[in-house]
Motif scaffolding. Structure first.
Motif, PDB file in Angstrom:
ATOM      1  N   SER A  26      23.708  -8.921  -4.190  1.00  0.00           N
ATOM      2  CA  SER A  26      22.287  -8.854  -3.897  1.00  0.00           C
ATOM      3  C   SER A  26      21.507  -9.336  -5.114  1.00  0.00           C
ATOM      4  CB  SER A  26      21.883  -7.441  -3.515  1.00  0.00           C
ATOM      5  OG  SER A  26      22.180  -6.553  -4.568  1.00  0.00           O
ATOM      6  N   VAL A  27      20.430 -10.051  -4.853  1.00  0.00           N
ATOM      7  CA  VAL A  27      19.619 -10.663  -5.908  1.00  0.00           C
ATOM      8  C   VAL A  27      18.158 -10.283  -5.710  1.00  0.00           C
ATOM      9  CG1 VAL A  27      18.808 -12.857  -6.875  1.00  0.00           C
ATOM     10  CG2 VAL A  27      21.184 -12.640  -6.122  1.00  0.00           C
ATOM     11  N   LEU A  28      17.512  -9.877  -6.807  1.00  0.00           N
ATOM     12  CA  LEU A  28      16.067  -9.701  -6.820  1.00  0.00           C
ATOM     13  C   LEU A  28      15.502 -10.753  -7.759  1.00  0.00           C
ATOM     14  CD1 LEU A  28      13.432  -8.223  -6.089  1.00  0.00           C
ATOM     15  CD2 LEU A  28      13.849  -6.749  -8.081  1.00  0.00           C
ATOM     16  N   ASP A  29      14.606 -11.577  -7.252  1.00  0.00           N
ATOM     17  CA  ASP A  29      13.976 -12.651  -8.012  1.00  0.00           C
ATOM     18  C   ASP A  29      12.574 -12.184  -8.406  1.00  0.00           C
ATOM     19  OD1 ASP A  29      13.232 -15.093  -9.073  1.00  0.00           O
ATOM     20  OD2 ASP A  29      13.183 -16.139  -7.136  1.00  0.00           O
ATOM     21  N   VAL A  30      12.396 -11.799  -9.667  1.00  0.00           N
ATOM     22  CA  VAL A  30      11.120 -11.295 -10.169  1.00  0.00           C
ATOM     23  C   VAL A  30      10.298 -12.478 -10.677  1.00  0.00           C
ATOM     24  CG1 VAL A  30      10.000  -9.808 -11.885  1.00  0.00           C
ATOM     25  CG2 VAL A  30      12.137  -9.089 -10.797  1.00  0.00           C
ATOM     26  N   GLY A  31       9.062 -12.582 -10.195  1.00  0.00           N
ATOM     27  CA  GLY A  31       8.232 -13.736 -10.518  1.00  0.00           C
ATOM     28  C   GLY A  31       8.642 -14.923  -9.658  1.00  0.00           C
TER      29      GLY A  31
ATOM     30  N   CYS B  75      22.252 -10.357 -19.621  1.00  0.00           N
ATOM     31  CA  CYS B  75      22.655  -9.079 -20.183  1.00  0.00           C
ATOM     32  C   CYS B  75      23.077  -8.120 -19.073  1.00  0.00           C
ATOM     33  CB  CYS B  75      21.562  -8.483 -21.068  1.00  0.00           C
ATOM     34  SG  CYS B  75      19.937  -8.401 -20.335  1.00  0.00           S
ATOM     35  N   THR B  76      23.738  -7.056 -19.471  1.00  0.00           N
ATOM     36  CA  THR B  76      24.330  -6.100 -18.538  1.00  0.00           C
ATOM     37  C   THR B  76      23.693  -4.736 -18.697  1.00  0.00           C
ATOM     38  OG1 THR B  76      26.424  -7.277 -18.713  1.00  0.00           O
ATOM     39  CG2 THR B  76      26.535  -5.067 -17.836  1.00  0.00           C
ATOM     40  N   ASN B  77      23.558  -4.033 -17.587  1.00  0.00           N
ATOM     41  CA  ASN B  77      23.102  -2.647 -17.601  1.00  0.00           C
ATOM     42  C   ASN B  77      24.339  -1.755 -17.612  1.00  0.00           C
ATOM     43  OD1 ASN B  77      21.849  -0.202 -17.355  1.00  0.00           O
ATOM     44  ND2 ASN B  77      21.141  -0.523 -15.262  1.00  0.00           N
ATOM     45  N   PRO B  78      24.583  -0.998 -18.683  1.00  0.00           N
ATOM     46  CA  PRO B  78      25.792  -0.180 -18.753  1.00  0.00           C
ATOM     47  C   PRO B  78      25.704   1.166 -18.043  1.00  0.00           C
ATOM     48  CG  PRO B  78      24.546   0.078 -20.761  1.00  0.00           C
ATOM     49  CD  PRO B  78      23.799  -0.921 -19.906  1.00  0.00           C
ATOM     50  N   GLU B  79      24.504   1.571 -17.632  1.00  0.00           N
ATOM     51  CA  GLU B  79      24.348   2.917 -17.079  1.00  0.00           C
ATOM     52  C   GLU B  79      24.819   3.028 -15.630  1.00  0.00           C
ATOM     53  OE1 GLU B  79      20.403   4.410 -17.502  1.00  0.00           O
ATOM     54  OE2 GLU B  79      20.625   4.678 -19.643  1.00  0.00           O
ATOM     55  N   THR B  80      25.314   4.204 -15.308  1.00  0.00           N
ATOM     56  CA  THR B  80      25.697   4.515 -13.931  1.00  0.00           C
ATOM     57  C   THR B  80      24.482   5.044 -13.193  1.00  0.00           C
ATOM     58  OG1 THR B  80      27.888   5.117 -14.710  1.00  0.00           O
ATOM     59  CG2 THR B  80      27.265   5.893 -12.523  1.00  0.00           C
ATOM     60  N   LYS B  81      24.301   4.600 -11.953  1.00  0.00           N
ATOM     61  CA  LYS B  81      23.190   5.084 -11.148  1.00  0.00           C
ATOM     62  C   LYS B  81      23.556   6.418 -10.489  1.00  0.00           C
ATOM     63  CE  LYS B  81      20.591   1.727 -12.028  1.00  0.00           C
ATOM     64  NZ  LYS B  81      19.668   1.985 -13.060  1.00  0.00           N
ATOM     65  N   SER B  82      22.584   7.293 -10.375  1.00  0.00           N
ATOM     66  CA  SER B  82      22.837   8.577  -9.722  1.00  0.00           C
ATOM     67  C   SER B  82      22.591   8.484  -8.222  1.00  0.00           C
ATOM     68  CB  SER B  82      21.932   9.649 -10.309  1.00  0.00           C
ATOM     69  OG  SER B  82      20.601   9.223 -10.322  1.00  0.00           O
TER      70      SER B  82
ATOM     71  N   ARG C 288      22.143  -2.425 -10.726  1.00  0.00           N
ATOM     72  CA  ARG C 288      23.354  -1.601 -10.549  1.00  0.00           C
ATOM     73  C   ARG C 288      24.148  -1.551 -11.840  1.00  0.00           C
ATOM     74  NH1 ARG C 288      24.292  -4.201  -4.805  1.00  0.00           N
ATOM     75  NH2 ARG C 288      23.023  -2.710  -3.645  1.00  0.00           N
ATOM     76  N   LYS C 289      25.016  -0.546 -11.929  1.00  0.00           N
ATOM     77  CA  LYS C 289      25.902  -0.444 -13.093  1.00  0.00           C
ATOM     78  C   LYS C 289      26.661  -1.751 -13.237  1.00  0.00           C
ATOM     79  CE  LYS C 289      29.763   2.266 -14.948  1.00  0.00           C
ATOM     80  NZ  LYS C 289      30.201   1.398 -15.899  1.00  0.00           N
ATOM     81  N   ASP C 290      26.688  -2.262 -14.427  1.00  0.00           N
ATOM     82  CA  ASP C 290      27.321  -3.542 -14.738  1.00  0.00           C
ATOM     83  C   ASP C 290      26.670  -4.718 -14.021  1.00  0.00           C
ATOM     84  OD1 ASP C 290      29.102  -2.410 -16.545  1.00  0.00           O
ATOM     85  OD2 ASP C 290      30.532  -1.942 -14.964  1.00  0.00           O
ATOM     86  N   GLY C 291      25.476  -4.509 -13.489  1.00  0.00           N
ATOM     87  CA  GLY C 291      24.712  -5.616 -12.908  1.00  0.00           C
ATOM     88  C   GLY C 291      24.201  -6.523 -14.009  1.00  0.00           C
TER      89      GLY C 291
END
Length: 170
Positions: free
Chosen positions: A1-6, A163-170, A77-80
């Motif tokens: 899934s992709v979100l295109d901001v702007g 870059c990567t988001n390392p956090e896990t989503k709750s 998402r985590k690792d997104g």
């Protein structure tokens, strides 16, 4: 899934679909003259594998860029992956072709430093040349270090950060 901001005219969607992408594409832009799924990052309540901001951050002050990164951390998402591009301010014409709407130039260090400060990891920066001939690219590759060190010039038109988001989503 992709979100295109702007997303503006949603050209990224056409490019993705033409290359065979069959996943979910959603767009966000503050410009209501085009149809978008969202008109602010605060409206986004779902998570995405990839979020892009193509040629957006140079149009906002650094505090807004920082807030946008906070929102991206919430929805990725985590690792997104987050993919951000901006004009390379070391290119001789970087802000000339952007006009008065370009208010915040971001050198490499600040673009990546803000992402690191906001908790993103595995930050990679790329120089992106567009529309140059093969001979011109070779000349830039050979002369680039000299031009950059002694004249502060870099003929890559854009900077691209992944870059990567390392956090896990709750």
């Amino acid at each position: 899934s992709v979100l295109d901001v702007g997303a503006s005219e949603r050209r990224l969607e056409s490019t993705l679909r033409a290359s065979g992408f069959q996943g979910i594409y959603k767009s966000m832009d503050v410009d209501k003259s085009y149809r978008h799924d969202y008109y602010s990052l605060q409206e986004v309540k779902e998570s995405f594998d990839v979020v892009t901001m193509i040629e957006v951050i140079e149009h906002v002050p650094p505090t807004v860029y920082a807030d946008m990164l906070d929102s991206l951390r919430r929805i990725i998402r985590k690792d997104g992956k987050v993919i951000i591009t901006t004009p390379n301010i070391f290119h001789p014409y970087a802000f000339h072709y952007g006009g008065p709407s370009h208010i915040s130039p971001y050198p490499y260090e600040e673009m990546a430093g803000m992402a690191l400060y906001k908790g993103f990891t595995n930050i990679r920066l790329y120089r992106a040349c567009t529309n140059e001939s093969r001979k011109l690219r070779m000349a830039f590759r050979l002369l680039g270090p000299f031009l950059n060190v002694y004249l502060g010039l870099d003929y890559a038109r854009h900077m691209l950060m992944v870059c990567t988001n390392p956090e896990t989503k709750s």
